[in-house]
Design a protein around this motif. Structure first.
Motif, short mmCIF file in Angstrom:
data_model
loop_
_atom_site.label_atom_id
_atom_site.label_comp_id
_atom_site.label_asym_id
_atom_site.label_seq_id
_atom_site.Cartn_x
_atom_site.Cartn_y
_atom_site.Cartn_z
N ILE A 181 -63.60 -5.21 -23.02
CA ILE A 181 -63.56 -5.01 -24.14
C ILE A 181 -64.00 -6.21 -25.41
O ILE A 181 -64.15 -6.62 -26.73
N GLN A 182 -64.18 -8.03 -25.08
CA GLN A 182 -64.11 -8.97 -25.45
C GLN A 182 -64.90 -10.66 -24.57
O GLN A 182 -64.46 -10.11 -23.20
N CYS A 183 -66.14 -10.84 -24.80
CA CYS A 183 -66.20 -11.46 -23.57
C CYS A 183 -66.84 -12.61 -24.43
O CYS A 183 -67.09 -12.58 -25.47
N ARG A 184 -67.10 -13.85 -23.39
CA ARG A 184 -66.96 -15.28 -24.02
C ARG A 184 -68.70 -15.06 -24.98
O ARG A 184 -69.19 -15.48 -25.52
N ALA A 185 -69.57 -14.19 -23.67
CA ALA A 185 -71.20 -14.24 -23.99
C ALA A 185 -71.33 -13.62 -25.30
O ALA A 185 -72.32 -13.30 -25.62
N CYS A 191 -63.01 -13.82 -22.43
CA CYS A 191 -63.05 -12.83 -22.66
C CYS A 191 -61.84 -12.21 -22.34
O CYS A 191 -60.59 -12.55 -22.13
N VAL A 192 -61.80 -10.73 -22.35
CA VAL A 192 -60.72 -9.98 -22.48
C VAL A 192 -60.84 -8.96 -21.46
O VAL A 192 -62.33 -7.73 -22.23
N ILE A 193 -60.48 -7.80 -20.61
CA ILE A 193 -60.61 -6.72 -20.19
C ILE A 193 -58.93 -5.88 -20.36
O ILE A 193 -58.46 -6.20 -20.30
#
Length: 597
Positions: A181-185, A191-193
């Motif tokens: 749901i959130q990514c360093r890219a 990042c969040v999963i």
């Protein structure tokens, strides 16, 4: 943790608060510099430059397109996660608590993927509840993607979300889908999963994205039973054959390639692997979808009637034929005819079938006119047709006509990653059909189901889950005692070879309840032999035991034990025994020959 094995942990205060790799995991990592090999448990590993993985990723995206590359990379991750779950299962046998699930993040860190921080983790296997949220700091996959494409608007940690889905699905015995749901890219600090059971996503705002992720795990549209242009379907599809394993995905790829051609397809595989359902999928996604799909089981029709069933009969064609009746070929005109168990077809019917395939015309029994038919022929058999030809039971010319596109459907024991998918699917189906509220499966039941050899394949699994739903209590979970109450043979206990060279008696599933003890109380000859060997090696053998145990028996026990301990992996078993793979195969063939004799 409750005695049932269920565990619910709140966001703070659980035993896995620190997710640094444990000494137990580190001890499973071995570097063999002399042989050029790295081992994590029984799995061979590789050290690769992260930039190399980035190049591979870029090639896949440019060559296949973004969505297809994402699906492939996600499935690679799922495969890795499911295999790492086997190592975790050995470290925490019959344990689906948060401690066992947290081995996955620990392996992630040990393998250099990212630093994992647990935000929230709730696990209740028997109730089918899972909710996990993790932060990934310094994710290697995001780093490689940014180096190639820069900061963008999409999440990109596809392999690692697939890994998390495969790992947790193995423990929960049902599909668990992780979404990033959130990514360093995307420019985020980390990042969040988030992971939930597949059906639990339906009530969230991310349901559509989770549906797409599940479709990618299932090799695109074929396994969901819909065409690429169809509207989204619910997460729990009503199709019986679904899967995420590499073997299943390879079959799906072959079916998709064949669907828009007129080539004859021959499905090969054991009984119960889902050949007819795949044939229906082939028909449904092809240009003949608007025509009829006509199936006939050649094994269920007597030899004297098979010709009239296939090709029809004219009035007066034989005694009792009071009217003209079209056969299956005519009824399938414009569509597909599926010839199941074609290997047992009689010799005369084989000749007529060959003509129908070559000339696309048939002649009714007792008739004098030929009838043109426009059908696609799909056949299936669980026999080795080439051997049947050599034995003179099957026509060689028909064999080569049918063998245009052979598709081998692997048995369930070769695609164990699919078992949690089927367990979840069948559980929901029978709960809904019978108005039951069975919540899931115990850890013991899942371990037993994953270790079972499945001679009846998917059909047998379906029957066992139906049995479990009947015998288990509402709001309770299915246990071993609810499943293996017939003549099914659970894996025998084996003599396991340890890394220090010692032997230990080990069970494939160690029952922890009186009910499970009752279900597995029948000990077979192999367990008795293992006890004899153990007694000899520990000096506790009774007088005369040595005379009863031959060297051949000892060797057989060690070979079978090594194969069982490694899940049938010949290379890993050979390493345990200090043999080459060729030497092990030689001994296995000797055991098979002795068994056949």
């Amino acid at each position: 943790m409750a005695e049932s094995g269920a565990c619910r942990l709140q966001p703070h205060g659980c035993a896995c608060e620190s997710l640094s790799p444990t000494d137990e995991l580190v001890s499973r990592l071995h570097f063999d510099a002399a042989e050029g090999r790295i081992w994590l448990g029984e799995q061979r590993m590789l050290l690769l430059h992260n930039s190399t993985m980035g190049v591979l990723r870029q090639e896949l995206i440019e060559g296949l397109g973004l969505d297809r590359a994402r699906g492939l990379i996600t499935r690679i991750g799922y495969h890795c996660g499911a295999h790492d779950a086997e190592l975790a299962r050995r470290l925490r046998p019959q344990d689906a608590s948060a401690d066992a699930v947290c081995i996955g993040p620990q392996l992630h860190m040990l393998e250099g993927v990212a630093r994992v921080e647990k935000v929230r983790l709730e696990v209740d296997q028997e109730a089918g509840h899972f909710l996990g949220e993790f932060n990934w700091h310094g994710c290697a996959e995001a780093e490689a993607h940014v180096q190639a494409y820069g900061i963008g608007g999409d999440t990109v940690c596809w392999q690692q979300t697939g890994y998390a889905s495969g790992f947790v699905s193995r423990f929960m015995g049902r599909p668990v889908v992780f979404r990033e749901i959130q990514c360093r890219a995307q420019g985020a600090p980390h990042c969040v999963i988030v992971g939930r059971p597949a059906e639990a996503w339906q009530d969230t705002e991310d349901a559509q994205g989770a549906e797409a992720d599940l479709a990618r795990l299932r090799a695109d549209e074929l396994s969901l039973g819909v065409a690429a242009t169809s509207a989204p379907r619910p997460l729990l599809d009503d199709l019986r054959v679904v899967g995420v394993s590499a073997g299943f995905n390879a079959v799906c790829h072959m079916v998709r390639r064949a669907a828009h051609t007129q080539a004859t397809v021959l499905f090969l595989g054991e009984s119960g692997v889902g050949k007819e359902v795949l044939a229906q999928a082939l028909h449904r996604i092809g240009p003949r979808a608007g025509g009829p799909f006509v199936a006939i089981n050649c094994a269920a029709i007597p030899d004297e009637l098979i010709e009239s069933e296939l090709f029809g009969v004219d009035k007066g064609g034989y005694t009792g034929a009071m009217a003209t009746r079209p056969g299956r070929f005519e009824r399938a005109h414009g569509g597909t005819i599926f010839l199941d168990e074609i290997g047992i077809l009689g010799w005369t019917a084989q000749g007529k079938l060959l003509r129908a395939l070559q000339e696309r015309e048939i002649e009714r029994v007792g008739g004098t006119q030929t009838v043109r038919v426009d059908v696609r022929v799909v056949a299936a058999t669980n026999l080795d047709l080439k051997r049947e030809v050599e034995a003179g039971r099957f026509r060689a010319d028909l064999y080569y006509r049918l063998n245009v596109l052979p598709v081998r459907v692997p048995p369930l024991r070769e695609r164990r990653e699919d078992i949690p998918v089927f367990l979840n699917h069948f559980l929901h189906r029978f709960n809904q059909r019978d108005g039951r509220r069975v919540t899931g499966f115990t850890g013991r039941a899942i371990d037993a189901l994953l270790a079972y050899d499945w001679p009846g394949n998917i059909r047998e699994l379906e029957n066992l889950v139906e049995r479990g739903v009947v015998l288990a209590s509402d709001d309770g979970a299915i246990d071993i005692a609810h499943l293996f109450v017939g003549d099914e043979a659970l894996p025998a206990r084996w003599l396991a070879l340890q890394r220090d060279g010692s032997l230990r008696l080990q069970a494939a599933n160690d029952p922890a309840t009186p009910e499970a003890d009752a279900a597995t109380s029948a000990h077979d000859d192999s367990e008795h032999l293992a006890r004899q060997v153990q007694a000899l090696l520990t000096g506790q053998a009774t007088p005369g035991a040595a005379a009863q145990l031959s060297l051949e028996q000892l060797e057989a026990a060690l070979v079978r034990g090594a194969m069982a301990a490694t899940g049938g992996n010949q290379s890993a078993a050979a390493r345990l025994l200090g043999l080459s793979r060729a030497q092990l195969i030689y001994r296995l063939k000797g055991l098979e020959a002795a068994s056949d004799g």
